[in-house]
Design a protein around this motif. Structure first.
Motif, PDB file in Angstrom:
ATOM      1  N   ILE A   1      -9.003  -2.056  -7.057  1.00 51.73           N
ATOM      2  CA  ILE A   1      -8.935  -2.488  -5.656  1.00 51.73           C
ATOM      3  C   ILE A   1      -9.955  -1.746  -4.801  1.00 51.73           C
ATOM      4  O   ILE A   1     -10.634  -2.330  -3.975  1.00 51.73           O
ATOM      5  CB  ILE A   1      -7.520  -2.239  -5.093  1.00 51.73           C
TER       6      ILE A   1
ATOM      7  N   ILE B   1       0.854  -1.200   0.000  1.00 53.82           N
ATOM      8  CA  ILE B   1       0.000   0.000   0.000  1.00 53.82           C
ATOM      9  C   ILE B   1       0.884   1.242   0.000  1.00 53.82           C
ATOM     10  O   ILE B   1       0.559   2.270  -0.607  1.00 53.82           O
ATOM     11  CB  ILE B   1      -1.016  -0.021   1.176  1.00 53.82           C
TER      12      ILE B   1
ATOM     13  N   ALA C   1      -3.010 -10.069  -3.172  1.00 55.47           N
ATOM     14  CA  ALA C   1      -3.844 -10.071  -4.363  1.00 55.47           C
ATOM     15  C   ALA C   1      -2.997  -9.665  -5.562  1.00 55.47           C
ATOM     16  O   ALA C   1      -2.130  -8.802  -5.464  1.00 55.47           O
ATOM     17  CB  ALA C   1      -4.989  -9.093  -4.192  1.00 55.47           C
TER      18      ALA C   1
ATOM     19  N   ARG D   1      -3.173  -5.964  -6.605  1.00 55.21           N
ATOM     20  CA  ARG D   1      -2.480  -5.079  -5.667  1.00 55.21           C
ATOM     21  C   ARG D   1      -0.967  -5.142  -5.889  1.00 55.21           C
ATOM     22  O   ARG D   1      -0.280  -4.117  -5.885  1.00 55.21           O
ATOM     23  CB  ARG D   1      -2.821  -5.507  -4.245  1.00 55.21           C
TER      24      ARG D   1
END
Lengths: 290, 394
Positions: A210, A14, A138, A141
């Protein structure tokens, strides 16, 4: 300990995406000295265009993101040409207010046109997560994070190694000298803003598989981007990378081990702490008062 | 030179005078005494901008539909039409209060549909009391709006069963149908999320179950992996969620990202077409406690869903954000008819005893101004929320 490893992986991934979403903001500030409040809306437009190109025109995902990036780049160029050019050299208050105006316009026009229905961009990636060493990630991601890394490095190389990149940096260092050696400074300004807008759009396109896409998503993206560039230092590329990773990791650890309800607050607490000791961020240019 | 300046000035003056005329004539409208054939003004507040604007749009559409139906049928009180004035509250208490102030003092509305978010409903209650204007809320499910001793509770009525009423049946479902004794929770960090979690906790522990991990997230969050990773690590028998459609869709999608299969039961919007169309495959199998689902098998609901589809062909099937405000508006209109007057005080009196045969059953308020329609346990099967059973809330 499996949880810690999984959390750190979540944080790094992230964080990479945060870094990319802050890149355009930090670049426009570092070169043009403009705090672009409409950055979040440009990111939102990137996601919206990518959504419509895939769902309505049936383009595959990656070409759609590419077209969205070009479209938003053009919009960015138009914003610079139509309004920012007229107020060049004005104080930061003026430029910030103008971009704030653009942010409201873009958000509300999108709301009128799309009706504000939340959507996801159809992802080309399988929904089955990749698993290794007891961790899951994922595919969409992971791709977004890797793409973020590639784009950040490519943008840096572009500015350092290419003629156009050099012309850009020269124009912002010394406008008059750049004009003297035949650089079309006005065009360079427009291209720089367009590039910043395109980078924002790219992160929107990558994230739209996402998290959901809607006209109000820009505000959230902008908050994160501001935290990242404040920690890393306004105008610094390396700062954007580190700022993004630091925010990503601190957020997940705070959520996992302190309080998930206040993880956003912790990001801002960190900003305050960084600013207390390093007023221009970790890698920001130190202000010199001669 | 001088002449042209004069001409320009007089032109300016003319424009200014014209504007002044228009403004005063508009302002004059509100000052006049209302004749009895004038339209009846009903106000509503909903989040029309910000992260909750999507639900807000559905709410406004639903109220408009209810008002138009009544106007098409010739209005009420001897043919008077109803005008709807809607204001944006951004789902924020402070904005809700100023929107209500404006509706009551400037627009002179006689009753209000709203607020939608629990925290906003609580904030407007004292304002309703101050001016003596009743409101009927349809989405706010925090128990203390009708249960507690909050100021202004005399002026608010609720058509939707609150979380305290439904917690018992849901706890029962978790324990006895899902056979879960250890359940972890991920809930939105606001009044509604915290109160419904507390209600479920009380009921579930009565049945001998435990809720070891309770996590809260900020509304509009996009990254739920930290909380979900933590919960996955705890290995519960089931996951209980409190979320609206967008947040809920992201949570179940991110559950898939962690490659974790666990029974999921949710409170909020997990039976809505919106949630299912957003979450797609990730929605499959999710249980929900719903105050409304488009699959509810009553004649009233079939008519409602058909009317909704005809009116909003582009939009998704109606969910509780459509059912609730629509029902509340119809109840307000019924009360005005019953009162035979547009005096807010009389409307409030009429609301206490009004009955309305609604979409899923009869709406009537108890002593605490709470209505008791059935709630439904649903499960998503092949992209549709199927009603597993109906639970009375009496």
């Amino acid at each position: 300990m499996g949880q810690l490893a999984q959390q750190l992986l979540n944080g790094v991934v992230i964080g990479g995406i945060y870094a990319l979403s802050a890149l355009g903001l930090t670049m426009i500030y570092g070169m043009m000295n403009i705090v672009n409040v409409a950055h979040g809306e440009l990111y939102m437009l990137g996601a919206l265009f990518a959504y419509y190109l895939t769902s309505t025109l049936g383009l595959p995902y990656l070409p759609a993101v590419l077209v969205a990036l070009i479209l938003v780049g053009v919009i960015g160029g138009a914003i610079e040409r139509s309004s920012l050019r007229r107020i060049r050299g004005q104080t930061m208050v003026v430029t910030t207010l103008v971009t704030l105006g653009w942010s409201l316009i873009l958000q509300n026009v999108s709301l009128i046109i799309t009706g504000g229905v939340p959507r996801y961009i159809a992802s080309p990636f399988s929904e089955t997560p990749l698993a290794f060493a007891g961790m899951q990630i994922a595919q969409a991601r992971l791709f977004a994070a890797l793409a973020a890394g590639v784009v950040i490095i490519a943008t840096h190389l572009f500015l350092q190694k290419t003629v156009l990149g050099n012309a850009m940096r020269a124009s912002f260092q010394d406008k008059d000298a750049a004009s003297l050696v035949g650089i079309n400074v006005s065009l360079i300004y427009m291209l720089t803003f367009a590039l910043g807008a395109a980078l924002a759009a790219l992160s929107g396109g990558l994230l739209g598989t996402i998290s959901y896409v809607d006209p109000s998503m820009g505000a959230k993206g902008l908050m994160k981007s501001f935290v990242v560039v404040t920690i890393g230092g306004m105008g610094s590329f390396i700062g954007a990378i580190f700022g993004g990773l630091i925010l990503g990791i601190v957020e997940v650890l705070a959520a996992a081990y302190i309080s998930s309800a206040y993880k956003d607050v912790i990001g801002f607490v960190m900003v305050v702490v960084v600013l207390l000791f390093l007023p221009s961020g970790l890698f920001g240019k130190r202000e010199r008062y001669a | 030179m001088f002449g042209s300046k004069l001409v320009r000035r007089s032109k300016m003056l003319l424009v200014v005078m014209a504007i002044a005329l228009i403004v005063t004539s508009l302002a004059g409208c509100s000052g006049k005494k209302q004749p009895t054939d004038e339209a009846i003004k009903i106000g509503m507040i909903a989040p029309m901008t910000g992260p909750q604007q999507f639900e807000g749009q559905t709410e406004v559409n639903a109220v408009k539909m209810a008002v138009d139906e009544v106007n098409k049928a010739g209005g009420i009180l001897g043919g008077r039409m109803i005008t709807l004035i809607s204001e944006d509250d951004m789902a924020k208490p402070a904005d809700g209060v100023s929107a209500i102030e404006k509706l009551i003092t400037k627009d002179k509305v006689v009753a209000i549909q709203g607020a939608q978010w629990s925290s906003v409903s609580k904030a407007i209650m004292p304002v309703l009391e101050k001016y003596g204007v009743p409101a009927v809320t349809a989405i706010s499910t925090a128990p203390d709006i009708t249960e507690g001793t909050l100021p202004g509770k005399d002026w608010i009525f609720r058509v939707i069963p609150h979380d305290g009423l439904v917690a018992g049946s849901f706890a029962n479902f978790l324990k006895n149908t899902l056979k879960a004794s250890k359940v972890d929770v991920l809930a939105v960090n606001d009044d509604w999320g915290r109160q419904s979690t507390a209600a479920i906790k009380t009921e579930f522990e009565k049945l001998g179950g435990t809720l070891p991990v309770i996590e809260y997230y900020t509304g509009g969050e996009t990254n739920f992996l930290p909380q979900l990773t933590k919960i996955k690590n705890d290995k519960p028998d089931a996951l209980f969620l409190v979320a609206q459609s967008q947040d809920g869709s992201m949570i179940v999608k991110q559950l898939k990202e962690l490659g974790w299969k666990v029974p999921v039961a949710g409170l909020g919007a997990f039976a809505s077409d919106t949630f299912i169309s957003l979450a797609k495959d990730a929605a499959e199998g999710v249980y929900s406690l719903a105050q409304y689902a488009d699959g509810v098998d009553t004649a009233g609901n079939k008519a409602f869903v058909d009317a909704w589809k005809a009116r909003y062909p582009k939009s998704l099937l109606p969910d509780k954000y459509a059912w609730g405000p629509y029902t509340a508006t119809k109840v307000i209109i019924k009360a005005i008819e019953k009162a035979g007057s547009t005096d807010p005080k009389k409307i409030q009196e009429a609301l206490k005893t009004v009955t309305y045969d609604g979409i899923t059953g009869q709406i009537a308020f108890d002593q605490k101004h709470q209505a008791h329609p059935d709630v439904y346990i649903t499960q998503v099967k092949n992209g549709k929320a199927v009603v597993v059973n109906a639970v009375p809330t009496k």
